[in-house]
Scaffold this motif. Sequence first.
Motif: not given
Length: 480
Positions: A150, A157, A153, A131-132
């Motif tokens: 952000k 996660k 994300r 994911i990151d």
Amino acid sequence: MSGHADRTGKEGGLYARRADIFPRAVDGFFRRLKWYVMAATLAVYYVTPWLRWDRGPYAPDQAVLVDLAHRRFYFFGIEIWPHEFYFVAGLLVMAGVGLFLVTSTVGRAWCGYACPQTVWTDLFLHIERFIDGDRNAQLRLKKAPWTTAKIARRAVKHGAWIVVGLLTGGAWIFYFADAPTLLSDLLNGQAATVAYATIGVLTATTYVFGGLMREQVCIYMCPWPRIQGAMLDERSLIVTYKDWRGEPRSHGTKRSEGAGDCIDCKACVQVCPTGIDIRDGAQMACITCALCIDACDEMMDKIGKPRGLIDYATLEGCEAEAAGAAPIPIARTLTRPRTLFYVGLWALVGLVMMFALGNRTRLDLTVGHDRNPLWVRMSDGDVRNAYTIKLRNMESRPRVVLLSLDGMADARMWDSADGESAAAPVLRFTVPADSVAQRRIYVRGKAQAEASVPVGFTVTAADDHKASDRVESRFEGPEE
Ligand code: SF4
Ligand code: SF4
């Protein structure tokens, strides 16, 4: 008292503040080994409750089942009753000795590859990378301001981690009930409250331990790193940095005269899931995952040096190698007395358990003598005693069993439910499959010269005379 320095080198309070760790992805032999072990352990965990095992119409067909309601443990063809718990204790002893064996031979291989904390943390790290992005992207994201992207994300996660936690907690409860039925009940909202509560607790612990605490569990919570220190010796395999070969370090491509092989690229530190530098020597925080070996080997390949600057090695082997002696063969590690002792102990416990399992009778008898009154005088002068018998049929089919009495030649025995007219030397009972039948029986005989004489009850399966059990008791009466 001086403060404790954290990983960033800052002096803190009494304990180190956690420094975020962003392990870099790495490829290599040990990384692939970790993939295989992860796939195997997760597959075993998630698939096992769905395996079926035909035990006939009277027993559940789930291959592995802890049936708390009926107090049974089923493991494929083996069924353990509560009074046979020593088999489970034996399995735990075998697991313990096995762990000693592995640790004394290959160090913390359990911690590095197969421990659930390691497996789930590894899984969570891969989700995070997916994911990151890899280490650098994660570092950039951490420093970036809290924009919508952000936040999104982070939400994705943590959402993915919670889903994994949910699946983990959900899979666990399937070991305690018929999995297809329980799944249907869960989806329909019909399952017991304890099932939902257990899933909730396990989802939370998996998320917190695997996603948030990660290496902190291994370093601060788990007692195993402390215990294993006593099991390692100079011939145990551990992940080691060969400082006699690596030092003095050079930096990058600028290699000075007499420099060692380590170019201080810090690849070994960047891939480490516990964030340590193996070049500082053996450490409790090292879980022996060997990812630093893969990272360093990759670097050695790039700079044209032999692999193995960081390697699995024994202290004894390192000393020999540093002194320029020939390498010590791995067979010597595997055949030393301590290892052979653990192997012998492990095999002995296993053999004893297999022998006991193979010879256990599936029919069991217990006899309880009435305590009040101990005996009753009949009108014709005979004496009658009463007993409560329990017949345990541990097979998954109904069984006809025969109960006989020895020690009193003139005794008459009958089931209290049938009356004395049904008295016979041998009583016949049908015991349902996988259950315990309780009966109250009377035994009548002449008063004896002694107040108490020994008698014996024997139960035998009608279809298999080898399946039997005998219990000694006493026939009480007045002294004549
Ligand atoms: S030092 Fe190496 S073997 Fe130890 S935990 Fe870190 S990466 Fe794994
Ligand atoms: S990966 Fe190898 S070369 Fe790079 S810092 Fe670690 S030990 Fe040195």
